[in-house]
Every structure is written in structure tokens, then in C-alpha cells.
Design a protein around this motif. Structure first.
Motif, PDB file in Angstrom:
ATOM      1  N   LYS A  33     -19.023  -6.591  18.807  1.00  0.00           N
ATOM      2  CA  LYS A  33     -19.250  -7.704  19.742  1.00  0.00           C
ATOM      3  C   LYS A  33     -20.681  -7.684  20.263  1.00  0.00           C
ATOM      4  O   LYS A  33     -21.336  -8.732  20.356  1.00  0.00           O
ATOM      5  CB  LYS A  33     -18.258  -7.636  20.906  1.00  0.00           C
ATOM      6  CG  LYS A  33     -16.839  -7.954  20.514  1.00  0.00           C
ATOM      7  CD  LYS A  33     -15.889  -7.695  21.673  1.00  0.00           C
ATOM      8  CE  LYS A  33     -14.448  -7.736  21.219  1.00  0.00           C
ATOM      9  NZ  LYS A  33     -13.529  -7.298  22.276  1.00  0.00           N
ATOM     10  N   GLY A  34     -21.179  -6.513  20.608  1.00  0.00           N
ATOM     11  CA  GLY A  34     -22.556  -6.390  21.089  1.00  0.00           C
ATOM     12  C   GLY A  34     -23.571  -6.806  20.039  1.00  0.00           C
ATOM     13  O   GLY A  34     -24.551  -7.504  20.340  1.00  0.00           O
ATOM     14  N   CYS A  35     -23.349  -6.403  18.803  1.00  0.00           N
ATOM     15  CA  CYS A  35     -24.258  -6.784  17.716  1.00  0.00           C
ATOM     16  C   CYS A  35     -24.221  -8.285  17.470  1.00  0.00           C
ATOM     17  O   CYS A  35     -25.253  -8.901  17.209  1.00  0.00           O
ATOM     18  CB  CYS A  35     -23.918  -6.022  16.433  1.00  0.00           C
ATOM     19  SG  CYS A  35     -24.337  -4.275  16.515  1.00  0.00           S
TER      20      CYS A  35
END
Length: 146
Positions: free
Chosen positions: A92-94
Motif C-alpha cells: 500500500k505504501g509503495c
């Protein structure tokens, strides 16, 4: 250990290879990359007009390349983490990072006259990189709820 756990390392390792290769090229061959990507005339502009500007630009490119290299190394290390919750959080962060980069290119980079023609190609690349993480998330959610 399901198949999503084998998908995560593959995506991480592919992104790692891209980041390490790009970072290395940025540190040592930026003039050549500018020339191939933009042509000789624009590459000359991008490299600076005075020795001081050239030194600042080369230093900035080298640090940017070093940062990409470090990100690639981090991706390599993260590829071997087995915790599914961490994998989802990381993916999700990427995804957010790649979408943010695409938005940056759309709102700011396209306004730079010498780079204006290149922004669309780079946005497509950012979106494709984000989609690889979205693919992993969808695949792992499907596996989790089936």
C-alpha cells in the motif's frame, strides 16, 4: 505458505533491480542518459551552463542515484520478509508513493519546458509500477477471502 507470499518477493526483487540499475546509471552515466533520453541540445542545457552549475547538477544527480540505489537495496531486503500484514502495508505504501510521483510529474514536471515532452512517458511508468503493487494486493485479498 500460499502463492501471494511468493508473489511479494518477485515484485520486490523486480523493483529492486530497476532501482539499483537506475541509481547506478544516475551516479555514473547521467550525461549519457540525458543525451539518450532528451537529445544533445537539451542534455547540454540540463547539465548546466557554468562549471559551478555543472558541479551542483552532477552532485545532485549522484545523490539522487545513491538514494535510488539505497531504495533498491532496501527493496531487496524487504523481499524476504514473510509477515503478510507487513507485505500488505508495504505494498500500500509503495502504491501511494508511485501515484504521488505520477501526480508530481503531472502538476510540476510537465511545466519545465525542457522536460515537458517526457512527462507522459514517465507517468505511465509510475502508474505501471503502482499497478504491480495493486496486483499483489488484489491477489492477496482474493486468496485471503476465498
Amino acid at each position: 505458505m500460499g502463492s501471494s507470499s511468493s508473489t511479494f518477493p518477485v515484485i520486490c526483487l523486480l523493483h529492486s533491480v530497476v532501482a539499483i540499475t537506475s541509481g547506478t546509471l544516475m551516479m555514473f552515466y547521467m550525461k549519457e542518459i540525458y543525451t539518450i533520453g532528451h537529445g544533445i541540445e537539451i542534455a547540454t542545457k540540463l547539465m548546466g551552463s557554468t562549471p559551478h552549475d555543472q558541479l551542483l547538477i552532477r552532485t545532485s544527480d549522484s545523490f539522487s542515484g545513491l538514494l535510488l540505489f539505497a531504495i533498491g537495496f532496501l527493496l531487496f531486503m524487504v523481499a524476504f520478509v514473510k509477515d503478510r500484514e507487513f507485505q500488505g502495508f508495504f505494498a500500500k505504501g509503495c502504491t501511494v508513493l508511485h501515484v504521488s510521483m505520477a501526480m508530481w510529474r503531472f502538476y510540476f514536471e510537465r511545466r519545465v519546458e525542457d522536460l515537458a515532452w517526457d512527462w507522459l512517458r514517465q507517468i505511465v511508468g509510475d502508474i505501471l509500477l503502482a499497478l504491480s503493487w495493486v496486483f499483489f494486493l488484489v491477489y492477496s485479498w482474493r486468496e485471503k477471502y476465498d
